[in-house]
Design a protein around this motif. Structure first.
Motif, PDB file in Angstrom:
ATOM      1  N   ILE A 237       0.829  -1.210   0.000  1.00  0.00           N
ATOM      2  CA  ILE A 237       0.000   0.000   0.000  1.00  0.00           C
ATOM      3  C   ILE A 237       0.864   1.261   0.000  1.00  0.00           C
ATOM      4  O   ILE A 237       0.443   2.316  -0.462  1.00  0.00           O
ATOM      5  CB  ILE A 237      -0.947  -0.010   1.227  1.00  0.00           C
TER       6      ILE A 237
ATOM      7  N   ILE B  43      -2.980   5.685   9.133  1.00  0.00           N
ATOM      8  CA  ILE B  43      -3.757   4.677   8.411  1.00  0.00           C
ATOM      9  C   ILE B  43      -2.942   3.546   7.790  1.00  0.00           C
ATOM     10  O   ILE B  43      -3.520   2.591   7.315  1.00  0.00           O
ATOM     11  CB  ILE B  43      -4.705   5.308   7.350  1.00  0.00           C
ATOM     12  N   ILE B  44      -1.629   3.620   7.797  1.00  0.00           N
ATOM     13  CA  ILE B  44      -0.891   2.448   7.295  1.00  0.00           C
ATOM     14  C   ILE B  44      -0.333   1.624   8.437  1.00  0.00           C
ATOM     15  O   ILE B  44      -0.494   0.414   8.490  1.00  0.00           O
ATOM     16  CB  ILE B  44       0.271   2.869   6.379  1.00  0.00           C
TER      17      ILE B  44
ATOM     18  N   PHE C 175     -11.000  12.309   3.542  1.00  0.00           N
ATOM     19  CA  PHE C 175     -10.519  12.592   2.184  1.00  0.00           C
ATOM     20  C   PHE C 175     -11.681  12.933   1.249  1.00  0.00           C
ATOM     21  O   PHE C 175     -11.508  13.729   0.314  1.00  0.00           O
ATOM     22  CB  PHE C 175      -9.693  11.427   1.659  1.00  0.00           C
TER      23      PHE C 175
ATOM     24  N   LEU D  86      -9.150   1.855   3.647  1.00  0.00           N
ATOM     25  CA  LEU D  86      -8.480   2.746   4.592  1.00  0.00           C
ATOM     26  C   LEU D  86      -9.298   2.913   5.860  1.00  0.00           C
ATOM     27  O   LEU D  86      -8.814   3.438   6.850  1.00  0.00           O
ATOM     28  CB  LEU D  86      -8.276   4.124   3.955  1.00  0.00           C
TER      29      LEU D  86
ATOM     30  N   ALA E 273     -10.897   7.665   7.518  1.00  0.00           N
ATOM     31  CA  ALA E 273     -10.002   8.216   6.503  1.00  0.00           C
ATOM     32  C   ALA E 273     -10.775   8.528   5.233  1.00  0.00           C
ATOM     33  O   ALA E 273     -10.599   9.597   4.635  1.00  0.00           O
ATOM     34  CB  ALA E 273      -8.870   7.232   6.206  1.00  0.00           C
TER      35      ALA E 273
END
Lengths: 626, 110
Positions: A237, B107-108, A312, A304, A308
């Motif tokens: 990712i 988020i990662i 976004f 996500l 999130a």
């Protein structure tokens, strides 16, 4: 360096362009090579549409189709749109701010040659064992699994041309900050200069993430690292994030200069001052900032998480506000103007509804739940072609007509220009409007064929027929260019008759020092103010006539780029165990660093044009009937 | 242009003004220096006192940010004339880097 026109042989002209550091000649180089890659990308687009013209077509194999779509996207974004916009920036921006050249002429040349060799390297993949085939986004899991050297060509080629673009961006930033003529305050800069400025700032901030991502990709593929290899503890990712942290600002790097070109056109051909200049400037800056806060809307379906996605999605929708401000300001610029429908203006007027259509589908996709339906369908393909072709390519075609006289001193045919416009514009809508519905009917993007029972035959055939019209439009443009060059009817300073900014106050093409005397700027639309005051010279001067210091040309930028180009082949074939690969890698790097060292050690102080030569120029030069 | 540069002779009033300004600046520098040492002491103290890591890390990051700003403005004279564009680009770059890191962390990797 006298003004007397020297007749030069073909070889001398080539050498002149290879060594030039003149922003106007570099602009021509950008335009020619960008135009070449535009044709290559266009041919690839035609191949795609031929393959999809009917169900179960076998014109291209599945693997070749993947290569063609990948190269079409990559070529059009990196090697066609951006360089052609850089061509206009180079040709026009220094003239608009009253500068004699960009801040770093040598770097300007280096930036061009890096882009050029990067583009050539990428395209050589066709002849050296297969092009990249993981899509222009090159998502890591797919890219790492790709056989052959295609992806290596992609990663190395884009690294090289990315350096070039970054250099160009920094150069423009420094030029605009430091080299404005006296009186040219920030809020008197023409809108094309403003958009160049903001787009360059975006280049400065957006290209490093791409470079980081590409480096990781190169290390993963060529040197056995595992940044993206999940089985080795990497994270696939991360590539997507790095790519889109670059990729979203990238689309604004493309569209902002397009907005700038259209802003100039609306003012010139409506014979009115831009409505809401201040609002347009701040909308441009705002779009630049928002561009960095929205990248994950390309990744809603990655997983996500709802928080999130919501953040976004909201940020993305906000961008519609400054863009709307721009649209309304342009409409109000036209409103009540004394409009002349020359070719650039026709493009500009056609751009507004087309781009708004693309913007509206963009806001639709910003709604994350809806995006789950639209993602990876032809709806997306339709959307981004509406904004990129309907925005950027229309601006490129309009800008080609608008600035051709300033760059080459001849006028493209209005009549053929209108033919190009109608073929291209109608073809465009025929090709892409219907793709919205193909998307809604469930056709996924990037499929190499479809079945006869899926009900997509008719719409795909219509779409392909539109592509033929677009190609016809481009061919007419080429004919137009050739005819204009052959006829070679020279024109004066202000061929459109209504030029407002400084570039129209000097001869077309301008002398290589641009301004014999630096102009003094008294307000927005400098040239217009002087015209209204009855000033026949078109400008007032900020300095007495005196010697001008100019930079020398140099072949070193070409050699540096060539060194990097050669070294890339070494890196590419290193893993294959080819015995010569390491030698090529080292040799290329030695050439690159050696020529850098030469540049650092050898002083190059430039030369002076004397006052006498300038006076002679003024006597015999292009005076435009004053 | 360089050839018409002339030597400027300061008047008494100008001299007094510049002198006062420099004295002010020096006072600012010294005060900032003291603050910076104090902030460093706080950072060391939080660690020495054995607070929770979740408290220490944000505090140290915050103190570091303050230190950077003080350094830029009081010792590298970023508040001086003609630094507006530099400041604008620095803060834009920091902003972009910050949201990038924030996203990666939240988020990662979280």
């Amino acid at each position: 360096m006298s003004s007397i026109a020297q007749k030069k042989g073909f070889g001398a002209t080539i050498w002149d362009f290879m060594t030039t550091v003149d922003h106007k000649k570099i602009a021509i180089l950008y335009l020619m090579s960008g135009g070449f890659f535009f044709l290559v990308g266009g041919i690839e687009a035609m191949l795609i549409r031929i393959q999809l013209v009917k169900a179960g077509n076998d014109f291209l194999s599945a693997g070749t189709f993947n290569e063609v779509i990948t190269m079409h996207g990559t070529t059009m974004i990196f090697l066609a749109s951006m360089p052609i916009l850089l061509a206009f920036m180079n040709a026009v921006m220094p003239l608009q701010i009253g500068a004699r050249d960009v801040a770093f002429p040598f770097l300007n040349s280096l930036g061009f040659w890096l882009f050029f060799f990067g583009g050539i390297f990428l395209n050589l993949s066709w002849f050296m064992g297969g092009a990249p085939d993981a899509g222009w986004t090159n998502y890591a899991s797919l890219a790492l699994a790709s056989e052959g050297h295609g992806i290596d060509f992609y990663a190395l080629g884009l690294t090289i041309s990315g350096f070039g673009t970054l250099i160009a961006g920094i150069n423009f930033l420094v030029t605009i900050i430091n080299m404005r003529a006296p009186g040219m305050t920030y809020m008197r800069m023409p809108l094309f200069t403003w958009t160049t400025f903001v787009a360059s700032a975006l280049i400065l901030l957006a290209f490093p993430p791409l470079t980081v991502g590409l480096f990781f990709m190169i290390f993963d593929r060529l040197f056995g690292a595992s940044f993206f290899a999940v089985e080795m503890g990497g994270n696939t990712i991360i590539w997507e994030h790095l790519f889109w942290i670059f990729g979203h600002p990238e689309v604004y790097i493309l569209i902002l200069p397009a907005f700038g070109i259209f802003s100039e056109i609306f003012a010139i051909f409506s014979r009115k001052r831009l409505f809401g200049y201040t609002a347009l400037v701040f909308a441009t800056i705002l779009i630049g900032f928002y561009g960095f806060m929205v990248w994950a809307h390309h990744m809603f379906t990655v997983g996500l998480g709802p928080t999130a996605n919501a953040v976004f999605a909201l940020a993305t929708m906000i961008i519609a506000v400054p863009t709307g401000i721009k649209i309304f300001n342009w409409l109000l610029t036209i409103w009540g103007g004394n409009i002349s429908f020359s070719v650039p203006m026709i493009y500009a007027v056609a751009f507004i509804p087309t781009f708004v259509a693309g913007g509206v589908t963009g806001v639709m996709q910003a709604i994350a739940p809806l995006d789950y339906q639209l993602h990876d369908s032809y709806f997306i393909v339709a959307h981004f072609h509406y904004v990129i072709v309907g925005g950027v390519v229309l601006a490129i075609l309009a800008g080609t007509h608008l600035y051709w006289p300033k760059m080459f001193g001849t006028m493209l045919s209005e009549k053929l220009g209108k033919w190009t416009f109608w073929f291209f514009f109608l073809g465009f809508h025929l090709t892409f409007f219907i793709q919205h519905f193909l998307g809604l009917m469930g056709m996924p993007r990037r499929v190499y064929t479809f079945g006869a029972d899926q009900g997509w035959d008719l719409f795909n055939a219509i779409s392909s027929s539109g592509a033929v019209l677009m190609a016809t439009g481009v061919i007419i443009l080429l004919v137009n260019v050739v005819m204009t060059i052959v006829k070679n009817e020279r024109i004066g300073n202000d061929p459109w008759g209504d030029g407002r900014t400084l570039e129209w106050a000097i001869p077309s093409p301008p002398p290589f020092y641009n301004f014999a005397q630096t102009p003094l700027v008294r307000g927005l639309d400098t040239y217009w103010i002087e015209k209204m005051d009855g000033n026949k010279k078109g400008m007032i001067f900020a300095e007495p006539l005196g010697d001008i210091h100019m930079p020398n040309g140099s072949i070193i930028p070409f050699v540096i780029s060539l060194g990097m180009f050669i070294a890339s082949f070494g890196a590419l074939y290193f893993l294959d165990g080819k015995p010569w690969a390491l030698a090529v890698l080292i040799g290329g790097l030695a050439l690159m660093f050696g020529s850098m060292l030469l540049r650092s050690l050898k002083d190059d102080l430039g030369f002076h044009i004397t006052k006498e030569e300038l006076l002679e120029d003024a006597k015999g030069g292009n005076t435009d009937g004053h | 242009m360089a050839h018409d540069a002339h030597v400027h002779v300061r008047s008494q009033a100008e001299f007094e003004y510049v002198k006062k300004k420099r004295a002010d600046e020096m006072r600012g520098n010294l005060a900032t220096f003291a603050i910076m040492i104090f902030l460093t002491l706080i950072a060391f103290t939080t660690v020495a006192a054995g607070f929770s890591v979740y408290l220490i890390v944000p505090i140290i990051l915050l103190l570091a940010a303050i230190q950077v700003v003080l350094q830029l403005y009081y010792f590298m004279h970023m508040s001086g004339k003609g630094h507006g564009m530099v400041a604008f680009f620095m803060f834009s770059g920091m902003f972009v880097a910050f949201i990038t890191v924030l996203t990666f962390v939240t988020i990662i990797w979280w």
